[in-house]
Design an enzyme around this catalytic site. Structure first.
Site, short mmCIF file in Angstrom:
data_model
loop_
_atom_site.label_atom_id
_atom_site.label_comp_id
_atom_site.label_asym_id
_atom_site.label_seq_id
_atom_site.Cartn_x
_atom_site.Cartn_y
_atom_site.Cartn_z
N GLU A 167 -16.73 34.69 -70.32
CA GLU A 167 -17.75 33.79 -70.84
C GLU A 167 -19.15 34.12 -70.33
O GLU A 167 -19.75 33.33 -69.59
CB GLU A 167 -17.39 32.34 -70.49
CG GLU A 167 -16.06 31.89 -71.03
CD GLU A 167 -15.66 30.49 -70.57
OE1 GLU A 167 -16.42 29.83 -69.84
OE2 GLU A 167 -14.57 30.04 -70.96
N GLU A 353 -8.09 31.52 -72.97
CA GLU A 353 -8.09 30.20 -72.29
C GLU A 353 -7.99 29.11 -73.33
O GLU A 353 -8.66 29.16 -74.37
CB GLU A 353 -9.39 29.96 -71.51
CG GLU A 353 -9.47 30.66 -70.19
CD GLU A 353 -10.76 30.34 -69.44
OE1 GLU A 353 -11.33 29.24 -69.62
OE2 GLU A 353 -11.19 31.22 -68.67
O1 IFM Z 1 -12.64 26.22 -65.61
C1 IFM Z 1 -13.29 26.85 -66.66
C2 IFM Z 1 -13.11 28.34 -66.57
O2 IFM Z 1 -13.55 28.86 -65.37
C3 IFM Z 1 -13.89 29.03 -67.68
N1 IFM Z 1 -13.58 28.44 -68.95
C4 IFM Z 1 -13.60 27.03 -69.09
C5 IFM Z 1 -12.75 26.39 -67.99
C6 IFM Z 1 -12.77 24.86 -68.13
O3 IFM Z 1 -14.07 24.39 -68.02
#
Ligand code: IFM
Length: 446
Positions: A167, A353
């Protein structure tokens, strides 16, 4: 031959974590200070002034984490490497103890039949590099290439899936524009410079990977967003496109050799520190795109102005929200996957994710019955199946997260795990969603 639930047999079901969020051992075995160590130790930057000093203590309890993954029969584990364990000052000779830790972790995963997915950067930039300008400074991209090379040399023989970074939108925009993440700046021009240098770092590290001859697949993990249009009016559809620029096309256009989006360049082009050859480096072909998806919002057209350069505004919606205030909309996952597959065709996409924070409660018997989280996972797994049916080359799904952990500016006040971690004893205790995910992995979850 597909499974009973329609997923291909070789679809990868995994779990994700990141180093600062779980490892702890913030000053052990020669580890240097990262910008998140500094930020979390600055009063009032993190809710309850929590820090990652201890986190889930995975630096010592990694065997317990692997045992959980094994119990799930997870196909893969996506974790990140702490740059400052490897290079405490962000440059120079590697710290052997740091390398040994990741070597043990990778070996342990392989022995347990869980494929290691290694991510090089999940926001914890060495503080020493921040002091020289961090991602605003072009040299940080070169330092990242050097660090990546160390990891390829020491662990490349055992890791088949690599991602450069997680990200980068968050690292650039939350770190340099809203200031809610480290390093905590609020500066538009710094943000734009960070965008370019993050992408340059990705491209340089990927080129070094190709040069290394390591057999493996390489990707970039983004958190794209394309809010749905509030209505079928053409102006709202156009607003939806514009609202997606900074989270999606700003990253994928240059990666796919199309340079930065014109609308972005018209507004911010003068900030972008692009040098000859950079766009070729950034567009080095990758093997997969990692998509992190949590929610979807809705927008309508609004007048463009200096404060609203892309001309859109969010509209009220009906969806239930998670503890983060994020709207639960599983079909948005199918939509964003299809959007990416259509506009930036790539051989493979992974959901790297997906998951939800809910205010979990432990029942008297000690069990967390997190049915909201189970519904969330089930809805999104179904959306993955729908995306595959629509022709998206989706090859895997990683749940965020294996264990409750340090949720950045929320500290330990938001729980995403399918396993609870007792903050006093650090004991891991599976929630009901853990057993649900085990069933889903086995093909019985839908
Ligand atoms: O915890 C974070 C992660 O580090 C990166 N993506 C989103 C998750 C939830 O906010």
């Amino acid at each position: 031959m597909n499974r009973e639930d329609g997923f291909p047999q070789d679809f990868i079901w995994g779990c994700s974590t990141s180093c600062y969020q779980i490892e702890g051992a913030a000053k052990e075995d020669g580890k240097g200070i990262s910008i998140w160590d500094t930020f979390a130790h600055t009063p009032d930057k993190v809710l309850s002034n929590h820090t990652g000093d201890i986190a889930c203590d995975s630096y010592h309890r990694w065997k317990e984490d692997i045992a959980l993954l094994r119990e799930l029969n997870a196909g893969a584990y996506r974790f990140s490497v702490s740059w400052t364990r490897i290079q405490p000052e962000g440059k120079g000779a590697p710290n052997q103890k740091g390398l040994d830790y990741y070597s043990r972790l990778v070996d342990g995963l392989c022995e347990a039949g869980v494929e290691p997915w290694l991510e090089l950067f999940h926001w914890d930039l060495p503080q020493a590099l921040e002091e020289k300008g961090g991602w605003r400074n072009r040299d940080t991209a070169m330092r990242f290439e050097e660090y990546a090379g160390i990891m390829y040399d020491h662990i490349g023989d055992r890791v088949g899936h690599w991602t450069s970074m997680n990200e980068p939108w968050c690292a650039a925009f939350l770190g340099h524009l809203t200031g809610i993440h480290a390093p905590g700046l609020k500066d538009r021009s710094a943000t734009n410079r960070a965008v370019h240098h993050l992408l340059l770092a990705h491209g340089l590290a990927l080129r070094a990977f190709r040069r290394s001859g390591i057999k493996g697949e390489y990707g970039l993990v983004i958190n794209p967003s394309k809010p749905r249009p509030a209505t079928l009016r053409p102006e709202d559809a156009e607003a939806s496109e514009r609202a997606s620029i900074e989270r999606t096309s700003l990253w994928l256009d240059p990666i796919f050799g199309r340079s930065y989006p014109r609308v972005f360049m018209d507004i911010f082009g003068s900030d972008m520190p692009i040098e000859a050859g950079d766009m070729d480096i950034i567009s080095e072909p990758l093997d997969f795109i990692g998509v992190n998806y949590y929610d979807e919002e809705a927008v309508r057209a609004a007048p463009c102005s200096a404060q609203n350069p892309y001309g859109f505004e969010f509209v009220p919606t009906y969806q239930k929200k998670t503890d983060m205030g994020w709207e639960i909309e599983p079909s948005g996952l199918r939509r964003i996957l299809s959007y990416i597959a259509n506009v930036w065709p790539c051989k493979k996409i992974y959901v790297t994710e997906n998951g939800a924070a809910f205010p979990d409660k432990q029942d008297a018997d000690g069990i967390v019955r997190d049915y909201d989280r189970i519904d969330y996972i089930k809805g999104h797994a179904n959306a993955c199946g729908d995306a595959i049916k629509q022709g998206v080359p989706l090859k895997g799904y990683f749940l965020w997260s294996l264990i409750d952990n340090f949720e950045w500016s929320f500290g330990y006040n938001r729980a995403f795990g399918i396993v609870a971690v007792d903050r006093n004893t650090l004991e891991r205790r599976p929630k009901l969603s853990f057993y649900y995910y085990r069933d889903l992995i086995a093909g019985f979850g839908l």
